[in-house]
Design an enzyme around this catalytic site. Structure first.
Site, mmCIF file in Angstrom:
data_model
loop_
_atom_site.group_PDB
_atom_site.id
_atom_site.type_symbol
_atom_site.label_atom_id
_atom_site.label_comp_id
_atom_site.label_asym_id
_atom_site.label_seq_id
_atom_site.Cartn_x
_atom_site.Cartn_y
_atom_site.Cartn_z
ATOM 1 N NE ARG A 187 -2.499 -1.627 3.210
ATOM 2 C CZ ARG A 187 -2.894 -1.598 4.477
ATOM 3 N NH1 ARG A 187 -3.848 -0.783 4.856
ATOM 4 N NH2 ARG A 187 -2.340 -2.393 5.368
ATOM 5 N N GLY B 214 -3.184 -6.551 18.164
ATOM 6 C CA GLY B 214 -3.392 -7.704 19.033
ATOM 7 C C GLY B 214 -3.793 -7.217 20.419
HETATM 8 C C1 UD1 Z 1 1.508 -7.366 14.828
HETATM 9 C C2 UD1 Z 1 1.117 -8.213 16.044
HETATM 10 C C3 UD1 Z 1 0.029 -7.480 16.822
HETATM 11 C C4 UD1 Z 1 0.502 -6.102 17.221
HETATM 12 C C5 UD1 Z 1 0.956 -5.327 15.976
HETATM 13 C C6 UD1 Z 1 1.600 -4.034 16.391
HETATM 14 C C7 UD1 Z 1 1.405 -10.565 15.453
HETATM 15 C C8 UD1 Z 1 0.739 -11.806 15.018
HETATM 16 N N1 UD1 Z 1 0.627 -9.492 15.591
HETATM 17 O O1 UD1 Z 1 0.367 -7.332 13.995
HETATM 18 O O2 UD1 Z 1 -0.308 -8.213 17.979
HETATM 19 O O3 UD1 Z 1 -0.530 -5.401 17.877
HETATM 20 O O4 UD1 Z 1 1.939 -6.081 15.238
HETATM 21 O O5 UD1 Z 1 1.860 -3.260 15.252
HETATM 22 O O6 UD1 Z 1 2.594 -10.555 15.677
HETATM 23 N N2 UD1 Z 1 6.671 -9.445 9.314
HETATM 24 C C9 UD1 Z 1 7.616 -10.268 8.756
HETATM 25 N N3 UD1 Z 1 7.224 -11.463 8.255
HETATM 26 C C10 UD1 Z 1 5.957 -11.899 8.293
HETATM 27 C C11 UD1 Z 1 4.991 -11.059 8.878
HETATM 28 C C12 UD1 Z 1 5.385 -9.844 9.389
HETATM 29 O O7 UD1 Z 1 8.787 -9.927 8.695
HETATM 30 O O8 UD1 Z 1 5.695 -13.007 7.817
HETATM 31 C C13 UD1 Z 1 7.090 -8.173 9.883
HETATM 32 C C14 UD1 Z 1 6.536 -6.977 9.156
HETATM 33 O O9 UD1 Z 1 7.443 -6.514 8.189
HETATM 34 C C15 UD1 Z 1 6.345 -5.953 10.257
HETATM 35 C C16 UD1 Z 1 6.156 -6.792 11.493
HETATM 36 O O10 UD1 Z 1 6.591 -8.091 11.186
HETATM 37 O O11 UD1 Z 1 7.509 -5.159 10.425
HETATM 38 C C17 UD1 Z 1 4.704 -6.842 11.951
HETATM 39 O O12 UD1 Z 1 3.943 -7.396 10.907
HETATM 40 P P1 UD1 Z 1 2.496 -6.885 10.603
HETATM 41 O O13 UD1 Z 1 1.929 -7.666 9.492
HETATM 42 O O14 UD1 Z 1 2.474 -5.419 10.464
HETATM 43 O O15 UD1 Z 1 1.763 -7.335 11.956
HETATM 44 P P2 UD1 Z 1 0.362 -6.870 12.451
HETATM 45 O O16 UD1 Z 1 -0.676 -7.658 11.772
HETATM 46 O O17 UD1 Z 1 0.259 -5.409 12.373
#
Ligand code: UD1
Ligand code: CA
Length: 458
Positions: free
Chosen positions: A16, A141
């Site tokens: 996005r 979360g």
């Molecule tokens: C996550 C948390 C949530 C919290 C929120 C805060 C989990 C399951 N959820 O949700 O509880 O309130 O962050 O912002 O952890 N990323 C990876 N690989 C992946 C998925 C994510 O590297 O497979 C990284 C993303 O680049 C990002 C971070 O992890 O920097 C968080 O991922 P994102 O998808 O934004 O998590 P949320 O759904 O927002």
């Protein structure tokens, strides 16, 4: 002191954002999000850091100090899956305390990381999640508490209505004991609406095993802020800008109107300095007392002394001593050292040069690769021809030299102290001390010849 390390999650794509690059490379006050997170860890004294990268991993690495560990997450299967990619890194650090943090939330500052760690230690916890209480918890979360303890973290999409009403949320940053983290990671399952491995499930898993878990309230809802689109990114910039202004106001810096002002958090600006609209201060820049910067100026990686005056000009990678005046409309390029009381006026470019104290260049001059003494006067239109098409050469100009208008100095060339050049002179050989150098075609005057050039009748 216990050993501490961090795993930063930065494998997200950020579709996005519109760009092709990774989301964590989006900038807040000229610093990529991942670099904010990295610097926050480093600021808390954690320097052993492993970053989980996805596509565009080279671009992410370029923004991080050499020696940063990385692990590749080829497919984006959730935050727990992301941490699993750092298994080898973690196995070597089983006895360490491990911080796991989202790579896209810039405002989780060192004192918060440190505060949470102290609580983590004091509680002898296997896991401590940093939480925040927010007005609108949608998308985050939720922290589920029972009595004094924390029971679980439930993601928005898996939450029921009662859980959705909880306003204490996971800020996206947790402390773990290394061994407990590894153990919990092995037990994660994708049994949730998104079919992902959630890092947040580790809390419930560890608690089931009878380990101590906790939530540490950061007390500031801004810690959770990240950006999913350009609008939110602009919001982060606005907040970061205000944070810097607030600190500078407390330190006695005068920013009467903040329109168009962007100041890097790393900048050091002394009390009594004044920053006027349209001014950008980037990188490791320092500004001394009573200096006035702006309007419409750009300072980058430069050090300015006291009482400097910079108007509508660019100063890059240079050092200015006290009371230097520059502008309007001039540019100091990297590698300059400009002495006290130097005056540079409009349309002057200075590059990789040393200017002695009190030297003046009021207008339309290029000074490149030169060592200039004190009290030198550059007339209008002076040009240092530093480049012969193949190599750059240096020019040396002694103290008190006077350069007439439109003097060309063909480098390498040396002018002794007190030398003068006549206007229009092209200097190709050294000029001794106190000599006058005239090097221009002699003037010829042809009476009445101008008439021949006019149209008949005029
Ligand atoms: C996550 C948390 C949530 C919290 C929120 C805060 C989990 C399951 N959820 O949700 O509880 O309130 O962050 O912002 O952890 N990323 C990876 N690989 C992946 C998925 C994510 O590297 O497979 C990284 C993303 O680049 C990002 C971070 O992890 O920097 C968080 O991922 P994102 O998808 O934004 O998590 P949320 O759904 O927002
Ligand atoms: Ca997020």
């Amino acid at each position: 002191m216990e050993k501490r390390c961090a795993v930063l999650l930065a494998a997200g794509e950020g579709k996005r954002m519109g760009g092709r690059g990774s989301k964590v490379l989006c900038q807040v006050l000229f610093r990529p999000l991942i670099r904010w997170v990295y610097d926050n860890c480093a600021g808390a004294g954690i320097e052993d850091i492993c970053v989980i990268v996805g596509k565009n991993s080279e671009d992410v690495l370029r923004e991080l100090p050499q020696g940063t560990h990385t692990a590749l997450q080829e497919q984006r299967l959730g935050t727990g899956h992301a941490v699993l990619q750092a298994k080898a890194f973690l196995e070597e650090r089983r006895d360490w305390d491990v911080l796991v943090a989202n790579g896209d939330a810039p405002f989780l500052f060192p004192r918060l990381i440190q505060g949470a760690w102290e609580a983590h230690r004091a509680g002898q916890n296997a896991m401590t999640v940093i939480s925040a209480r927010v007005e609108d918890p949608a998308g985050y979360g939720r922290i589920l508490r029972d009595g004094e303890g924390v029971r679980a973290i439930v993601e928005e999409r898996d939450a029921d209505d009662a859980q959705k009403a909880v306003r204490e949320i996971n800020a996206g940053c947790c402390w773990f004991r290394g061994g407990d983290l590894l153990e919990a990671l092995e037990e994660l399952t994708p049994q949730n609406v998104q079919g992902e491995l959630y890092l947040t499930d580790a809390l419930g898993i560890l608690r089931e095993k009878g380990r101590r878990v906790g939530a540490w309230d950061a007390g500031d809802p801004r810690v959770v802020l990240g950006a999913n689109d350009r609008r939110q990114l602009a919001g982060l910039n606005a907040i970061a800008r205000e944070m810097v202004f607030d600190r500078l106001y407390d330190q006695g810096v005068d920013i009467p109107v903040t329109d168009g002002v962007m100041i890097d958090p790393r900048a050091r600006i002394a009390p009594g300095a004044r920053i006027l609209p349209g001014t950008v201060i980037r990188g490791e820049t320092a500004v001394g007392r009573d200096s006035v910067i702006g309007p419409n100026s750009w300072l980058e990686d430069s050090t300015l002394g006291e009482g400097c005056l910079i108007q509508a000009s660019y100063i890059l990678g240079s050092t200015l001593e006290d009371r230097v005046q520059i502008g309007p409309f001039s540019r100091v390029r990297p590698g300059c050292r400009i002495g006290a009381g130097v005056k540079i006026g409009n349309f002057v470019e200075v590059k990789n040069s040393v200017l002695g104290p009190g030297t003046k260049s009021a207008h339309l001059t290029y000074i490149g690769d030169a060592d200039v003494g004190a009290g030198v006067n550059f007339g209008c239109g002076v040009c240092i021809a530093n480049y012969d098409g193949v190599k750059k050469h240096r020019t040396t100009i002694g103290d008190g030299v006077f350069l007439g208008c439109n003097t060309n100095l063909i480098a390498p060339v040396k002018l002794g102290d007190g030398a003068y050049t006549a206007a229009g002179t092209t200097v190709t050989r050294d000029v001794p001390e106190d000599a006058l150098c005239i090097g221009r075609p002699r003037q010829t005057v042809l009476p009445d010849r101008a008439r021949d050039y006019r149209k008949p009748g005029k």
